[in-house]
Design an enzyme around this catalytic site. Sequence first.
Site, PDB file in Angstrom:
ATOM      1  N   LYS A 166      16.005  51.674 -42.872  1.00 24.21           N
ATOM      2  CA  LYS A 166      16.199  51.414 -41.447  1.00 24.21           C
ATOM      3  C   LYS A 166      14.930  50.752 -40.940  1.00 24.21           C
ATOM      4  O   LYS A 166      13.824  51.266 -41.173  1.00 24.21           O
ATOM      5  CB  LYS A 166      16.471  52.737 -40.747  1.00 24.21           C
ATOM      6  CG  LYS A 166      16.406  52.699 -39.251  1.00 24.21           C
ATOM      7  CD  LYS A 166      17.196  53.844 -38.665  1.00 24.21           C
ATOM      8  CE  LYS A 166      16.500  54.499 -37.506  1.00 24.21           C
ATOM      9  NZ  LYS A 166      17.342  55.525 -36.863  1.00 24.21           N
ATOM     10  N   ASP A 197      17.211  49.559 -36.044  1.00 24.77           N
ATOM     11  CA  ASP A 197      17.282  50.384 -34.839  1.00 24.77           C
ATOM     12  C   ASP A 197      16.460  49.688 -33.765  1.00 24.77           C
ATOM     13  O   ASP A 197      15.254  49.489 -33.934  1.00 24.77           O
ATOM     14  CB  ASP A 197      16.716  51.783 -35.132  1.00 24.77           C
ATOM     15  CG  ASP A 197      16.966  52.751 -33.992  1.00 24.77           C
ATOM     16  OD1 ASP A 197      17.467  52.319 -32.935  1.00 24.77           O
ATOM     17  OD2 ASP A 197      16.659  53.953 -34.165  1.00 24.77           O
ATOM     18  N   ASP A 248      22.977  56.065 -30.632  1.00 26.14           N
ATOM     19  CA  ASP A 248      21.985  57.116 -30.880  1.00 26.14           C
ATOM     20  C   ASP A 248      21.567  57.734 -29.544  1.00 26.14           C
ATOM     21  O   ASP A 248      22.111  58.770 -29.141  1.00 26.14           O
ATOM     22  CB  ASP A 248      20.786  56.551 -31.655  1.00 26.14           C
ATOM     23  CG  ASP A 248      19.687  57.588 -31.834  1.00 26.14           C
ATOM     24  OD1 ASP A 248      19.919  58.777 -31.529  1.00 26.14           O
ATOM     25  OD2 ASP A 248      18.565  57.239 -32.266  1.00 26.14           O
ATOM     26  N   GLU A 326      19.334  60.115 -42.402  1.00 22.60           N
ATOM     27  CA  GLU A 326      17.931  59.648 -42.416  1.00 22.60           C
ATOM     28  C   GLU A 326      17.028  60.876 -42.294  1.00 22.60           C
ATOM     29  O   GLU A 326      16.047  60.852 -41.549  1.00 22.60           O
ATOM     30  CB  GLU A 326      17.693  58.656 -41.272  1.00 22.60           C
ATOM     31  CG  GLU A 326      18.062  59.232 -39.905  1.00 22.60           C
ATOM     32  CD  GLU A 326      17.854  58.273 -38.751  1.00 22.60           C
ATOM     33  OE1 GLU A 326      17.686  57.067 -38.977  1.00 22.60           O
ATOM     34  OE2 GLU A 326      17.850  58.753 -37.601  1.00 22.60           O
TER      35      GLU A 326
HETATM   36  C1  MUC Z   1      15.645  57.049 -33.857  1.00 27.63           C
HETATM   37  O1  MUC Z   1      15.713  56.429 -32.810  1.00 27.63           O
HETATM   38  O2  MUC Z   1      16.607  56.989 -34.602  1.00 27.63           O
HETATM   39  C2  MUC Z   1      14.774  57.990 -36.613  1.00 27.63           C
HETATM   40  C3  MUC Z   1      14.113  57.416 -37.651  1.00 27.63           C
HETATM   41  C4  MUC Z   1      12.920  56.902 -37.154  1.00 27.63           C
HETATM   42  O3  MUC Z   1      12.048  56.317 -37.758  1.00 27.63           O
HETATM   43  O4  MUC Z   1      12.852  57.146 -35.820  1.00 27.63           O
HETATM   44  C5  MUC Z   1      13.916  57.964 -35.459  1.00 27.63           C
HETATM   45  C6  MUC Z   1      14.441  57.883 -34.123  1.00 27.63           C
HETATM   46 MG    MG Z   2      17.703  55.635 -33.287  1.00 33.14          MG
END
Ligand code: MUC
Ligand code: MG
Length: 385
Positions: A166, A197, A248, A326
Site C-alpha cells: 500500500k 491510500d 476507510d 494490513e
Molecule cells: C490508513 O489510513 O489506512 C494504514 C496503514 C498505514 O500505513 O496507515 C494506516 C492508516
Molecule cells: Mg486508509
Amino acid sequence: MITIREIDTFIVDIPTIRPHVLAMATMHHQSIVIVRMRDSDGVEGVGEGTTIGGLSYGEESPEGIKLAIDTYIAPVLKTCDATRVGAAMAAIGRGVVGNHIAKCAVETALLDMAGKRLGVPVSELIGGGRVRDSLPVAWTLASGDTARDIEEAERVLAERRHNIFKLKIGKRGVRADVAHVAAIKRAVGDRGSVRVDVNQNWDEAQADLGMRLLEDAGCDLVEQPVARHDHAAMARLSAKHVIPLMADEALHGPRDAFVIAARGAARIFAVKIAQSGGLLSAHAVATIAQAGGVGLYGGTMLEGGVGTAASAHLCASLPSLAWGTELFGPLLLTQDILAEPLRYADFELAVPTGPGLGIALDEDRIAFHRRDRTAPALHVVAERA
Ligand code: MUC
Ligand code: MG
C-alpha cells in the site's frame, strides 16, 4: 456477579523504524493507549486504543482516549457484569457518545478476559467463530522516497513477508504521485499487488484523473481518495472507474457501512476495530458489506501488538476477506510490546491460538516506554498537505 476491580490506562510511545509519511502527518513514533483490567476473580484482560498522528487523523487523540476511559467509561464499567461483554458495551454506549477508539480498547480487554475464562481464542467469540488461522498481510511503503520504497519492497518480498503493497499518496500533485506509484509497480511487477491510500487528500476532479492514471499504471485499488463525508463523490467515482474505491475514514461503524453500501459509494471496506468502536461493531460492518456485495479488507490504525492481535481475531472470524489485511503495525515499531511477537511468515500473519487474545505484554518494555514513567512525550510532526 463478576465485576471489574482494577483498570489501568496508560500511553506507550514507541519510535518507528523510519519516518512514516502520510498525507496528513509524518509519524516518527506511535502512541499506543493500553488498558489493562482485572476482575473480581483475578482474571486479567488487555486492550489497545490507537490512532495516527495525534489529532490529525481522527477526532480522538491518545490523551483523549485515556481520559475517556478513566473519567467516563471506567465508572460505568465498574457497575457491569464483566462476563457480559455485549451488555457492558451497551451500558457504556448509553453514557458515552462516539469515542470509538476508547470503546474498542475497553471491549478488547473484556473479550480477552471472556476468552480466558472460557478457554477459547477471541476469534471464537465473534460471529460464527474462527474461519481461518492466518491472514494475508500488506506492507505500507511510505518512506517519502521512491527508491527507498522500492528497496524496502524488494527486501520484504525476498523475506517472503509481504507481497501486497500500500503506497501512501496525496501530498504531491496527482501526476507526480502516479509517477511514484508507476515506478514501484514496474519494479514489483507480477510479484505483488500495488494499492494506494490517498487519506482524503484529493477533490473529486483530482480523484477522477488519479483513478484513471492509476488504473493504467497497474494499481489494484484506491483507498479513501476524497473527504470522508463526500459519499456523493465516492459513489460517482465508484460507478465511473474499473479500479475499485475502498472506504476507510468514511467508515465509523455499522450506520456508515449501511449508508455507504446502500449508496454504492465504495466497492471495498477497510474494516477497522478502532474506527468501528470495537470488534463486535466491526463484525457488524463486515456483515453489512457482505449483504451489500462490498469486498472486505482488514484495516489498521497502526496499532501495536495488542490491537493488531485483536484485529487479527476479528479478521479470522470473517467468512470472506477477499482483499486481505494490513495488520503489520508492530513491524513498523522499533520495539515490540508483546513478550512473544506476533508471527509473520509466508506473506501471512498467524492468528494467535491461545485463550483470549493469546498474547502477553512485555512488562519491562512497557515500564520503559510508558509515558507517565519516562521523559516528556514525543511529539508528532504534523504537516498540512
Ligand atoms: C490508513 O489510513 O489506512 C494504514 C496503514 C498505514 O500505513 O496507515 C494506516 C492508516
Ligand atoms: Mg486508509
